[in-house]
Design a protein around this motif. Structure first.
Motif, PDB file in Angstrom:
ATOM      1  N   ILE A 234      -2.648  53.069 -29.627  1.00  0.00           N
ATOM      2  CA  ILE A 234      -3.675  53.940 -30.193  1.00  0.00           C
ATOM      3  C   ILE A 234      -4.715  53.141 -30.978  1.00  0.00           C
ATOM      4  CG2 ILE A 234      -2.434  54.364 -32.343  1.00  0.00           C
ATOM      5  CD1 ILE A 234      -4.510  56.912 -30.326  1.00  0.00           C
ATOM      6  N   HIS A 235      -4.326  51.972 -31.514  1.00  0.00           N
ATOM      7  CA  HIS A 235      -5.244  51.163 -32.315  1.00  0.00           C
ATOM      8  C   HIS A 235      -6.256  50.403 -31.459  1.00  0.00           C
ATOM      9  CE1 HIS A 235      -2.210  48.333 -30.969  1.00  0.00           C
ATOM     10  NE2 HIS A 235      -2.997  47.324 -31.322  1.00  0.00           N
ATOM     11  N   TRP A 236      -6.085  50.395 -30.148  1.00  0.00           N
ATOM     12  CA  TRP A 236      -7.010  49.664 -29.288  1.00  0.00           C
ATOM     13  C   TRP A 236      -8.443  50.197 -29.422  1.00  0.00           C
ATOM     14  CZ3 TRP A 236      -4.196  48.993 -23.897  1.00  0.00           C
ATOM     15  CH2 TRP A 236      -3.041  48.206 -24.094  1.00  0.00           C
ATOM     16  N   GLU A 237      -8.593  51.501 -29.592  1.00  0.00           N
ATOM     17  CA  GLU A 237      -9.931  52.103 -29.596  1.00  0.00           C
ATOM     18  C   GLU A 237     -10.798  51.548 -30.716  1.00  0.00           C
ATOM     19  OE1 GLU A 237     -12.165  56.464 -29.657  1.00  0.00           O
ATOM     20  OE2 GLU A 237      -9.971  56.339 -29.663  1.00  0.00           O
ATOM     21  N   GLY A 238     -10.262  51.488 -31.943  1.00  0.00           N
ATOM     22  CA  GLY A 238     -11.056  50.987 -33.058  1.00  0.00           C
ATOM     23  C   GLY A 238     -11.488  49.544 -32.864  1.00  0.00           C
ATOM     24  N   ILE A 239     -10.569  48.710 -32.388  1.00  0.00           N
ATOM     25  CA  ILE A 239     -10.894  47.298 -32.148  1.00  0.00           C
ATOM     26  C   ILE A 239     -11.929  47.178 -31.040  1.00  0.00           C
ATOM     27  CG2 ILE A 239      -9.941  45.074 -31.436  1.00  0.00           C
ATOM     28  CD1 ILE A 239      -7.292  45.916 -32.679  1.00  0.00           C
ATOM     29  N   ASP A 240     -11.769  47.972 -29.980  1.00  0.00           N
ATOM     30  CA  ASP A 240     -12.693  47.906 -28.844  1.00  0.00           C
ATOM     31  C   ASP A 240     -14.108  48.304 -29.247  1.00  0.00           C
ATOM     32  OD1 ASP A 240     -10.576  47.168 -27.318  1.00  0.00           O
ATOM     33  OD2 ASP A 240     -10.194  49.168 -26.525  1.00  0.00           O
ATOM     34  N   ARG A 241     -14.231  49.386 -29.983  1.00  0.00           N
ATOM     35  CA  ARG A 241     -15.576  49.858 -30.338  1.00  0.00           C
ATOM     36  C   ARG A 241     -16.280  48.881 -31.282  1.00  0.00           C
ATOM     37  NH1 ARG A 241     -16.615  54.386 -27.961  1.00  0.00           N
ATOM     38  NH2 ARG A 241     -14.974  55.916 -27.472  1.00  0.00           N
ATOM     39  N   ARG A 242     -15.544  48.287 -32.210  1.00  0.00           N
ATOM     40  CA  ARG A 242     -16.158  47.275 -33.074  1.00  0.00           C
ATOM     41  C   ARG A 242     -16.617  46.073 -32.250  1.00  0.00           C
ATOM     42  NH1 ARG A 242     -11.869  48.715 -36.476  1.00  0.00           N
ATOM     43  NH2 ARG A 242     -10.637  46.917 -35.782  1.00  0.00           N
ATOM     44  N   PHE A 243     -15.794  45.677 -31.298  1.00  0.00           N
ATOM     45  CA  PHE A 243     -16.152  44.541 -30.448  1.00  0.00           C
ATOM     46  C   PHE A 243     -17.405  44.832 -29.622  1.00  0.00           C
ATOM     47  CE2 PHE A 243     -15.614  42.943 -26.021  1.00  0.00           C
ATOM     48  CZ  PHE A 243     -15.982  41.634 -26.256  1.00  0.00           C
ATOM     49  N   VAL A 244     -17.452  45.988 -28.992  1.00  0.00           N
ATOM     50  CA  VAL A 244     -18.603  46.342 -28.152  1.00  0.00           C
ATOM     51  C   VAL A 244     -19.867  46.463 -28.998  1.00  0.00           C
ATOM     52  CG1 VAL A 244     -19.586  48.171 -26.709  1.00  0.00           C
ATOM     53  CG2 VAL A 244     -17.242  47.410 -26.333  1.00  0.00           C
ATOM     54  N   LEU A 280     -33.551  51.332 -23.651  1.00  0.00           N
ATOM     55  CA  LEU A 280     -32.564  50.859 -24.617  1.00  0.00           C
ATOM     56  C   LEU A 280     -31.524  51.931 -24.914  1.00  0.00           C
ATOM     57  CD1 LEU A 280     -31.850  48.458 -26.447  1.00  0.00           C
ATOM     58  CD2 LEU A 280     -33.229  49.518 -28.241  1.00  0.00           C
ATOM     59  N   GLU A 281     -31.948  53.172 -25.027  1.00  0.00           N
ATOM     60  CA  GLU A 281     -31.004  54.269 -25.259  1.00  0.00           C
ATOM     61  C   GLU A 281     -30.038  54.421 -24.084  1.00  0.00           C
ATOM     62  OE1 GLU A 281     -33.197  57.772 -26.044  1.00  0.00           O
ATOM     63  OE2 GLU A 281     -34.051  57.045 -27.945  1.00  0.00           O
ATOM     64  N   GLU A 282     -30.557  54.304 -22.873  1.00  0.00           N
ATOM     65  CA  GLU A 282     -29.695  54.407 -21.698  1.00  0.00           C
ATOM     66  C   GLU A 282     -28.693  53.256 -21.649  1.00  0.00           C
ATOM     67  OE1 GLU A 282     -32.285  54.526 -18.372  1.00  0.00           O
ATOM     68  OE2 GLU A 282     -32.895  56.625 -18.696  1.00  0.00           O
ATOM     69  N   TRP A 283     -29.132  52.089 -22.061  1.00  0.00           N
ATOM     70  CA  TRP A 283     -28.232  50.935 -22.106  1.00  0.00           C
ATOM     71  C   TRP A 283     -27.066  51.189 -23.073  1.00  0.00           C
ATOM     72  CZ3 TRP A 283     -28.129  47.256 -26.396  1.00  0.00           C
ATOM     73  CH2 TRP A 283     -27.343  46.142 -26.137  1.00  0.00           C
ATOM     74  N   HIS A 284     -27.378  51.690 -24.244  1.00  0.00           N
ATOM     75  CA  HIS A 284     -26.329  52.043 -25.209  1.00  0.00           C
ATOM     76  C   HIS A 284     -25.382  53.083 -24.609  1.00  0.00           C
ATOM     77  CE1 HIS A 284     -27.285  49.963 -28.950  1.00  0.00           C
ATOM     78  NE2 HIS A 284     -28.566  50.160 -28.697  1.00  0.00           N
ATOM     79  N   LYS A 285     -25.957  54.087 -23.992  1.00  0.00           N
ATOM     80  CA  LYS A 285     -25.156  55.187 -23.464  1.00  0.00           C
ATOM     81  C   LYS A 285     -24.217  54.718 -22.362  1.00  0.00           C
ATOM     82  CE  LYS A 285     -25.651  59.702 -21.215  1.00  0.00           C
ATOM     83  NZ  LYS A 285     -26.620  60.712 -20.703  1.00  0.00           N
ATOM     84  N   HIS A 286     -24.710  53.926 -21.425  1.00  0.00           N
ATOM     85  CA  HIS A 286     -23.870  53.474 -20.316  1.00  0.00           C
ATOM     86  C   HIS A 286     -22.741  52.569 -20.813  1.00  0.00           C
ATOM     87  CE1 HIS A 286     -25.896  55.062 -16.737  1.00  0.00           C
ATOM     88  NE2 HIS A 286     -27.036  54.885 -17.391  1.00  0.00           N
ATOM     89  N   ALA A 287     -23.023  51.703 -21.774  1.00  0.00           N
ATOM     90  CA  ALA A 287     -21.971  50.831 -22.303  1.00  0.00           C
ATOM     91  C   ALA A 287     -20.899  51.641 -23.023  1.00  0.00           C
ATOM     92  CB  ALA A 287     -22.575  49.792 -23.239  1.00  0.00           C
ATOM     93  N   ASP A 288     -21.312  52.601 -23.848  1.00  0.00           N
ATOM     94  CA  ASP A 288     -20.345  53.429 -24.571  1.00  0.00           C
ATOM     95  C   ASP A 288     -19.547  54.311 -23.610  1.00  0.00           C
ATOM     96  OD1 ASP A 288     -21.240  52.321 -26.905  1.00  0.00           O
ATOM     97  OD2 ASP A 288     -22.569  53.996 -27.419  1.00  0.00           O
ATOM     98  N   THR A 289     -20.206  54.810 -22.564  1.00  0.00           N
ATOM     99  CA  THR A 289     -19.494  55.638 -21.580  1.00  0.00           C
ATOM    100  C   THR A 289     -18.447  54.831 -20.835  1.00  0.00           C
ATOM    101  OG1 THR A 289     -21.434  57.060 -21.289  1.00  0.00           O
ATOM    102  CG2 THR A 289     -19.767  57.105 -19.550  1.00  0.00           C
ATOM    103  N   ALA A 290     -18.793  53.599 -20.450  1.00  0.00           N
ATOM    104  CA  ALA A 290     -17.835  52.742 -19.734  1.00  0.00           C
ATOM    105  C   ALA A 290     -16.623  52.459 -20.605  1.00  0.00           C
ATOM    106  CB  ALA A 290     -18.508  51.443 -19.311  1.00  0.00           C
ATOM    107  N   LEU A 291     -16.846  52.190 -21.893  1.00  0.00           N
ATOM    108  CA  LEU A 291     -15.715  51.938 -22.791  1.00  0.00           C
ATOM    109  C   LEU A 291     -14.882  53.197 -22.985  1.00  0.00           C
ATOM    110  CD1 LEU A 291     -14.188  50.085 -24.704  1.00  0.00           C
ATOM    111  CD2 LEU A 291     -15.798  50.741 -26.511  1.00  0.00           C
ATOM    112  N   SER A 292     -15.527  54.340 -23.151  1.00  0.00           N
ATOM    113  CA  SER A 292     -14.793  55.598 -23.337  1.00  0.00           C
ATOM    114  C   SER A 292     -13.922  55.911 -22.120  1.00  0.00           C
ATOM    115  CB  SER A 292     -15.772  56.738 -23.593  1.00  0.00           C
ATOM    116  OG  SER A 292     -16.509  56.525 -24.786  1.00  0.00           O
TER     117      SER A 292
END
Length: 456
Positions: A234-244, A280-292
């Protein structure tokens, strides 16, 4: 009245020019002209008393000739430095004009200007993403994008693999079995020890009891493994989002440096950033979607792997369990080897007082514990690679990367009015160009004069 005057020129660094004799006007000569004064001075120094003094050391005219000669010598000695400075200023003017490009007073000139800075941006971006930092004309450490991303990826791996971050950490399996064996020879006590303990074994035992009615006798429901693994990861999510987020910040910092080099004009750079805002907004969105999506799969998909390590680790864990808890020897080695307490087949002797079996629930808890450790290691490294390849390489540093998105295609779709707003020159640009062209002409003319004088 005659004064001896030491020649001290402010433009001459030396003080060893010697002495000059000058005749000053006396009070009753205040009404005479300069010419008359010079005549009287000449007559004075023609007297016998001054015959032994060099003629070039007496009189105001001699002093003026000497001063003029020294000034000319100093100017000539400084001319090479002046010429070098003029050449340097000329190069700076030409460099500034080159960066500004041709006058952007027509759609054709404006599109050509956009083509130039887009190509320059693409060239530097490709070099930066490949680690070829020497291509970028800057010493700013932020351009070392690939190096910075790799360093952050190393830290990401350490954070993910750190056992201290696991909510239900693993302990040494073999040592745990030895401790359990030492508590009591009665296997019923072992069940109680595992049930009442805290940590991973207790959690597996509790989940197994909860799901006991949904599985066949002697087995543990598959949901048990999945539930425990979800809790452990469960702790993977916090580490992943900080890294990204950190990697995206590195990209944006590098982008800021490159765009300042490619577009020195602040007004054009501001307009370009405005039209690139949506990208730039689309870039943020696609990266966050891929991680999610990766995180969701980790918490929702069944535990699946074809890695042979899982099967091998399970076999070794079963062998350790049999040897430590039941006293059974592994089937490895020669068939004639005898166990210390058994026959050639590794079976216990009749007079051995150790238990011959453990309860089904405890056996399954130990089995699940061993499989979870092996699967966790496999899933951890697989997930780290997926984040690195699918999120970082494909989405953050891929074709949607802000540094690569500034391309010719972006400006080819704009009409003339939109292009003029972005790439057209305003009054400050016109004034700057006029000033630079005027300075360039002055420096060029000065060098031409120097070349003519040098040839004389």
């Amino acid at each position: 009245m005659v004064k001896l005057l030491q020649n001290d020129l402010s433009t001459v660094p030396r003080l060893d020019h010697g002495w000059f004799g000058l005749r000053s006007r006396v009070p009753n000569e205040a009404h005479i002209t300069d010419a008359e004064r010079d005549e009287r001075e000449s007559a004075e120094f023609m007297k016998k008393d001054w015959q032994e003094v060099a003629k070039d050391r007496t009189g105001i005219q001699a002093l003026m000739r000497y001063v003029d000669k020294e000034r000319r010598a100093q100017i000539q000695s400084g001319i090479p430095h002046i010429v070098a400075e003029i050449r340097q200023k000329l190069r700076e003017c030409e460099s500034d004009l080159k960066r500004m490009g041709e006058a952007r007073d027509s759609p054709k000139a404006q599109r050509y200007f956009a083509l130039q800075f887009c190509n320059e941006m693409q060239r530097m971006a490709e070099a930066t993403l490949r680690g070829q930092y020497q291509v970028v004309p800057s010493q700013d450490p932020r351009i070392m994008l690939r190096y910075e991303v790799q360093s952050r990826l190393d830290q990401f791996y350490e954070d993910m693999a750190d056992p201290a971050n696991i909510p239900l950490p693993f302990t040494d399996y073999e040592r745990d079995l030895k401790f359990l064996s030492s508590t009591s020879p009665d296997p019923r006590i072992w069940d109680k020890v595992v049930r009442d303990s805290s940590g991973l074994y207790s959690e597996i035992y509790k989940e197994a009891k909860i799901s006991e009615g949904c599985s066949l006798p002697g087995t543990v429901h598959p949901d048990v493994e999945e539930k425990i693994f979800r809790k452990q990861s469960i702790h993977w999510e916090g580490i992943d989002r900080r890294f990204v987020d950190d990697v995206k910040d590195l990209v944006k910092n590098c982008h800021d440096v490159l765009i300042r080099i490619a577009i020195p004009n602040s007004k054009v750079r501001l307009e370009v950033s405005r039209i690139m805002g949506k990208t730039l907004e689309e870039w943020h969105k696609h990266a966050d979607t891929a991680l999610s999506e990766l995180l969701e799969d980790n918490q929702a998909r069944p535990l699946v792997t074809r890695n042979p390590r899982l099967q091998a680790d399970t076999i070794i864990a079963d062998q350790n369990r049999g040897e430590i808890l039941l006293g059974k020897r592994s089937s490895k080695g020669s068939s004639t080897d005898h166990d210390q307490n058994g026959d050639v087949n590794g079976n216990l002797k009749a007079n051995d007082d150790r238990p011959r079996f453990i309860s089904t629930i405890l056996s399954q808890v130990l089995f699940v514990r061993a499989r979870l450790e092996s699967y966790y290691e496999i899933a951890l490294h697989r997930f780290i690679d997926n984040v690195a390849m699918q999120v970082v390489e494909r989405h953050i540093l891929g074709p949607r990367c802000p540094m690569l998105s500034l391309s010719v295609e972006t400006f080819a779709r704009l009409d003339d009015e939109e292009l003029d707003v972005i790439a057209g020159e305003d009054q400050s640009d016109v004034r700057m160009r006029t000033r630079l062209e005027r300075l360039q002409a002055r420096y060029t003319k000065a060098l031409e004069k120097w070349e003519r004088l040098r040839m004389l």
